[in-house]
Design a protein around this motif. Structure first.
Motif, PDB file in Angstrom:
ATOM      1  N   VAL A 194      61.364 -48.751  13.645  1.00  0.00           N
ATOM      2  CA  VAL A 194      60.267 -48.695  12.687  1.00  0.00           C
ATOM      3  C   VAL A 194      58.967 -48.344  13.409  1.00  0.00           C
ATOM      4  O   VAL A 194      58.142 -47.582  12.894  1.00  0.00           O
ATOM      5  N   GLN A 195      58.783 -48.880  14.602  1.00  0.00           N
ATOM      6  CA  GLN A 195      57.581 -48.564  15.377  1.00  0.00           C
ATOM      7  C   GLN A 195      57.453 -47.068  15.624  1.00  0.00           C
ATOM      8  O   GLN A 195      56.368 -46.492  15.517  1.00  0.00           O
ATOM      9  N   GLU A 196      58.573 -46.430  15.965  1.00  0.00           N
ATOM     10  CA  GLU A 196      58.538 -44.983  16.216  1.00  0.00           C
ATOM     11  C   GLU A 196      58.193 -44.231  14.943  1.00  0.00           C
ATOM     12  O   GLU A 196      57.391 -43.294  14.953  1.00  0.00           O
ATOM     13  N   LEU A 197      58.792 -44.616  13.820  1.00  0.00           N
ATOM     14  CA  LEU A 197      58.564 -43.908  12.559  1.00  0.00           C
ATOM     15  C   LEU A 197      57.131 -44.072  12.058  1.00  0.00           C
ATOM     16  O   LEU A 197      56.580 -43.171  11.425  1.00  0.00           O
ATOM     17  N   THR A 198      56.541 -45.215  12.318  1.00  0.00           N
ATOM     18  CA  THR A 198      55.191 -45.481  11.822  1.00  0.00           C
ATOM     19  C   THR A 198      54.096 -45.129  12.829  1.00  0.00           C
ATOM     20  O   THR A 198      52.917 -45.321  12.562  1.00  0.00           O
TER      21      THR A 198
ATOM     22  N   THR B 228      54.069 -46.380  18.566  1.00  0.00           N
ATOM     23  CA  THR B 228      54.263 -46.154  19.997  1.00  0.00           C
ATOM     24  C   THR B 228      53.598 -44.877  20.491  1.00  0.00           C
ATOM     25  O   THR B 228      53.797 -44.475  21.639  1.00  0.00           O
ATOM     26  N   VAL B 229      52.802 -44.232  19.629  1.00  0.00           N
ATOM     27  CA  VAL B 229      52.234 -42.930  19.976  1.00  0.00           C
ATOM     28  C   VAL B 229      51.415 -42.978  21.260  1.00  0.00           C
ATOM     29  O   VAL B 229      51.527 -42.103  22.115  1.00  0.00           O
ATOM     30  N   ASP B 230      50.568 -43.965  21.412  1.00  0.00           N
ATOM     31  CA  ASP B 230      49.684 -44.019  22.572  1.00  0.00           C
ATOM     32  C   ASP B 230      50.202 -44.902  23.693  1.00  0.00           C
ATOM     33  O   ASP B 230      49.458 -45.231  24.627  1.00  0.00           O
ATOM     34  N   LEU B 231      51.469 -45.281  23.611  1.00  0.00           N
ATOM     35  CA  LEU B 231      52.054 -46.131  24.647  1.00  0.00           C
ATOM     36  C   LEU B 231      52.951 -45.308  25.555  1.00  0.00           C
ATOM     37  O   LEU B 231      53.655 -44.417  25.105  1.00  0.00           O
ATOM     38  N   PRO B 232      52.935 -45.590  26.863  1.00  0.00           N
ATOM     39  CA  PRO B 232      53.865 -44.889  27.754  1.00  0.00           C
ATOM     40  C   PRO B 232      55.293 -45.331  27.480  1.00  0.00           C
ATOM     41  O   PRO B 232      55.534 -46.461  27.051  1.00  0.00           O
ATOM     42  N   GLY B 233      56.244 -44.433  27.687  1.00  0.00           N
ATOM     43  CA  GLY B 233      57.639 -44.796  27.485  1.00  0.00           C
ATOM     44  C   GLY B 233      58.113 -45.765  28.553  1.00  0.00           C
ATOM     45  O   GLY B 233      57.560 -45.840  29.656  1.00  0.00           O
TER      46      GLY B 233
END
Length: 225
Positions: free
Chosen positions: A67-71, A74-79
């Motif tokens: 859900v985090q990825e879809l919303t 995690t856009v500004d977080l490093p993998g």
């Protein structure tokens, strides 16, 4: 009578559509996995929808993501923020697997030695006849690396299951000097540079070595790519 204006597509819709295409799934496929109507998947993708958390959980599971990825959480977080899995193992990939993971386009990184030392630069790339094509600015460090050996890397990280893969290509990069050929290659590219205009200097990497690794976690869902 003029048609009613359509609502702009939201970020969730764009991420759902992108992930669905990445998995080579139809809307019908996703609907069956998520227990929804295909028309609602279309609505989520094309309108500014705000699905409830219950549906988002099912949709994320159907798309093999979170859900985090879809919303966009995690856009500004490093993998790679997840903890290491207990029963993980690393395997080397053969060249055919590396080529499959590389795909025909995407985002990767090039490593080269510049005037101030080593540098790593993100690029949008296109694979053409086994070579990696990308564009850059005329005065960029990458343009100045023509005729030298560089490294190119792309990867995928699954924070939810603490696994992922990486592919590394090493070889000589050259500039495409013929402007008509450069124009043809730019027009054949899936996407222009995300960094914006002014990057029309076409470079091609001819790999002499292709290697890759994958982290495998017991009981985690298998990767589709």
């Amino acid at each position: 009578m003029s048609p009613a204006p359509q609502s702009p597509r939201g970020d969730i819709g764009r991420r759902v559509a992108a992930r669905r295409h990445q998995l080579s799934l139809s809307r019908q496929d996703v609907a069956l996995r998520a227990g929804a109507a295909p028309g609602y998947i279309q609505y989520v993708e094309e309108q500014s929808a705000t699905p409830g958390i219950g549906f988002l959980l099912r949709l994320a599971d159907a798309l093999e993501t979170t859900v985090q990825e879809l919303t966009g959480g995690t856009v500004d977080l490093p993998g790679g923020l997840g903890r290491a899995a207990r029963e993980a193992r690393m395997v080397e990939l053969d060249e055919a697997e590396c080529r499959e993971l590389l795909g025909d386009h995407g985002v990767g990184r090039v490593a080269l030695t510049g005037g101030d030392g080593p540098v790593v630069l993100p690029i949008n790339y296109q694979v053409l006849n086994g070579e990696v094509m990308f564009t850059t600015g005329d005065r960029s460090p990458l343009a100045g690396a023509a005729g030298t050996e560089i490294a190119f890397e792309t990867d995928h990280i699954d924070d939810a299951f603490s696994k992922g893969w990486s592919v590394l290509l090493v070889g000589t990069v050259r500039a495409v000097e013929d402007e008509s050929e450069a124009l043809r290659l730019r027009e054949a590219a899936y996407s222009g540079p995300w960094a914006g205009e002014g990057r029309e200097h076409v470079m091609i990497l001819t790999p002499r070595r292709t290697t890759g690794r994958r982290i495998i976690v017991a009981d985690a869902p298998e990767d589709t790519r």
